[in-house]
Design a protein around this motif. Structure first.
Motif, PDB file in Angstrom:
ATOM      1  N   ILE A 121       0.804  -1.223   0.000  1.00  0.00           N
ATOM      2  CA  ILE A 121       0.000   0.000   0.000  1.00  0.00           C
ATOM      3  C   ILE A 121       0.844   1.284   0.000  1.00  0.00           C
ATOM      4  CG2 ILE A 121      -1.569   1.377   1.439  1.00  0.00           C
ATOM      5  CD1 ILE A 121      -3.130  -1.144   2.007  1.00  0.00           C
ATOM      6  N   PRO A 122       1.916   1.388   0.796  1.00  0.00           N
ATOM      7  CA  PRO A 122       2.701   2.639   0.746  1.00  0.00           C
ATOM      8  C   PRO A 122       3.218   2.967  -0.653  1.00  0.00           C
ATOM      9  CG  PRO A 122       3.330   1.321   2.643  1.00  0.00           C
ATOM     10  CD  PRO A 122       2.431   0.462   1.810  1.00  0.00           C
ATOM     11  N   PHE A 123       3.580   1.966  -1.412  1.00  0.00           N
ATOM     12  CA  PHE A 123       4.079   2.189  -2.767  1.00  0.00           C
ATOM     13  C   PHE A 123       2.947   2.614  -3.700  1.00  0.00           C
ATOM     14  CE2 PHE A 123       6.695  -0.925  -0.624  1.00  0.00           C
ATOM     15  CZ  PHE A 123       7.971  -0.450  -0.838  1.00  0.00           C
ATOM     16  N   ALA A 124       1.790   1.965  -3.572  1.00  0.00           N
ATOM     17  CA  ALA A 124       0.649   2.318  -4.415  1.00  0.00           C
ATOM     18  C   ALA A 124       0.110   3.703  -4.074  1.00  0.00           C
ATOM     19  CB  ALA A 124      -0.453   1.272  -4.249  1.00  0.00           C
ATOM     20  N   ALA A 125       0.136   4.067  -2.799  1.00  0.00           N
ATOM     21  CA  ALA A 125      -0.349   5.386  -2.404  1.00  0.00           C
ATOM     22  C   ALA A 125       0.536   6.495  -2.978  1.00  0.00           C
ATOM     23  CB  ALA A 125      -0.401   5.487  -0.883  1.00  0.00           C
ATOM     24  N   ALA A 126       1.832   6.228  -3.071  1.00  0.00           N
ATOM     25  CA  ALA A 126       2.764   7.236  -3.575  1.00  0.00           C
ATOM     26  C   ALA A 126       2.760   7.317  -5.098  1.00  0.00           C
ATOM     27  CB  ALA A 126       4.183   6.921  -3.079  1.00  0.00           C
TER      28      ALA A 126
END
Length: 351
Positions: free
Chosen positions: A256-261
Motif C-alpha cells: 500500500i505505501p508504494f501504491a499510495a505514492a
C-alpha cells in the motif's frame, strides 16, 4: 480482521490436515472428546478455528465504524456486521454495515444535547440509537440486496471454474492485486475462504491461487527497491525491507505505501504479476488447505515447488513492470555544456 483470519484459518487448516476432510462433520468436542485420539484433537482445532473465523465480518464492520467515529462506533458496527453474517450478506454486507454505523454515530455526535446528558451519550444513548438505525437498515432496507449481490458475485466466480480454471485464476489474481487489501481484494479472498467450509479439489485450487496472487505485490515492491534503489525514495526503500516479510506472510497491504505514492505505475504492475501468478497456480493445479500463512504453510500446499514457481514468476513480472514504468518517468538532470563540475580550491583550503 487479519489476525482472526490467520488464527482461525490456520486452526481450521490444521484440523483438516490432522483429521482429514471429514473433520467438519465431527460431533462437538463438548459431547465427545478422547484425550488419546488424534481425531478429537483435530476436531477441537477445527471447532476453535471456526469460532474465531466467525468474528471476521463483525470485527471488520466494528473497526471500520471505530475508525470513523472512535469507540462509540464499535457497538453499532459489530451489530451491523453480525446482522450481515446472519442474512448471508458476507464481506460486502460487513463493509457497508461498518460504513453506515460510522456515519450514523458521527451524525449523532454532532447533535447538541443538554449538559446533564453528555456523560451518558457515548455509553448509552449513542450505542442504543445507532444500533437501532443500523439494525433497521441492514434487516429491512439494504441487507437483502447486498446479500443477493454477494451471492451473484460468488456464483459468477464459481461458474468460471473447471474448464475455465486459468481464466478464474487470472480474474482472482487481478482482484487480489487491484486494491491491495481493499474491497475487491477481500471479495476474492472471501470467495476462496468460503470454499474451505466444504472443501473439494476446486475450492482448494482457488484458495491457493488467491493466496499466491496476494503475496506478489509486496514481494515485487521489495525486490524492485533492492535492484533499482535509485527509483525509490528513502522511505520507500525502508518500506521495501518490511515488504519482504509482509509478502512472504501473505499480507498484501505491505504494498500500500508504494501504491499510495505512485498508483498509476504500481497498481498496473501489481495486477499484471497477480494475474500471472493466479493463472499459473491454477494451471499447475496447486491446492491449499489453509486460508492464510504464506510461506509458513508450505506443508499444507499441494505441488509446493510449482506453487513457488508461480509466485516467483508473478513477482518477476511485477518487478520488471514497475521498474520499467518508474524508469520512464525519470529524466536526466540538465548539465551545462563545456563546464566540469565545480571542485573545491585546494590551494585556498590549504591557505
Amino acid at each position: 480482521m487479519v489476525p482472526f483470519v490467520a488464527a482461525g484459518g490456520l486452526l481450521i487448516a490444521l484440523g483438516f490436515a490432522i483429521g482429514g476432510y471429514e473433520i467438519n462433520k465431527a460431533p462437538s468436542v463438548i459431547e465427545h472428546f478422547a484425550w488419546t485420539d488424534t481425531t478429537s484433537w483435530a476436531a477441537l482445532m477445527f471447532q476453535i478455528g471456526g469460532v474465531a473465523f466467525g468474528f471476521l465480518v463483525p470485527v471488520l464492520a466494528g473497526y471500520i465504524a471505530y475508525g470513523m467515529a472512535d469507540r462509540p462506533g464499535l457497538v453499532p458496527g459489530f451489530v451491523g456486521g453480525a446482522i450481515a453474517v446472519s442474512i448471508n450478506a458476507g464481506f460486502l454486507g460487513g463493509l457497508v454495515a461498518g460504513l453506515i454505523a460510522g456515519a450514523v454515530v458521527m451524525a449523532i455526535q454532532k447533535l447538541k444535547v443538554p449538559t446533564p446528558l453528555r456523560g451518558i451519550m457515548p455509553v448509552v444513548v449513542i450505542p442504543l440509537i445507532s444500533s437501532i438505525i443500523v439494525g433497521f437498515l441492514m434487516f429491512l432496507v439494504i441487507g437483502e440486496p447486498i446479500a443477493k449481490l454477494q451471492s451473484a458475485l460468488t456464483d459468477w466466480l464459481s461458474s468460471l471454474s473447471g474448464a475455465n480454471a486459468i481464466i478464474l485464476g487470472v480474474i482472482l489474481g487481478l482482484m487480489m492485486a487491484f486494491d491491495l487489501g481493499g474491497p475487491l481484494n477481500k471479495v476474492a479472498y472471501a470467495f476462496a475462504v468460503g470454499g474451505l467450509a466444504n472443501p473439494n479439489e476446486g475450492s482448494l485450487k482457488v484458495m491457493a491461487a488467491v493466496m499466491a496472487a496476494g503475496m506478489v505485490p509486496p514481494l515485487a515492491m521489495a525486490l524492485a527497491t533492492t535492484v533499482r534503489r535509485r527509483l525509490f525514495t528513502k522511505a520507500e526503500r525502508e518500506n521495501g525491507k518490511a515488504a519482504w516479510v509482509l509478502g512472504a506472510s501473505f499480507i498484501t497491504e505491505g504494498a500500500i505505501p508504494f501504491a499510495a505514492a505512485d498508483p498509476l505505475r504500481v497498481i498496473p504492475a501489481a495486477m499484471a504479476g497477480g494475474a500471472v501468478t493466479g493463472a499459473l497456480s491454477m494451471a499447475f493445479e496447486c491446492t491449499l488447505r489453509a486460508p492464510h500463512g504464506g510461506i509458513f504453510v508450505v506443508p499444507l500446499i499441494g505441488n509446493p515447488f510449482l506453487y513457488l514457481i508461480a509466485i516467483l514468476a508473478g513477482t518477476a513480472v511485477s518487478t520488471a513492470l514497475v521498474i520499467l514504468l518508474k524508469g520512464l518517468r525519470k529524466t536526466p538532470q540538465p548539465t551545462t555544456a563545456g563546464h566540469a563540475p565545480t571542485q573545491p580550491d585546494k590551494v585556498a583550503v590549504a591557505a
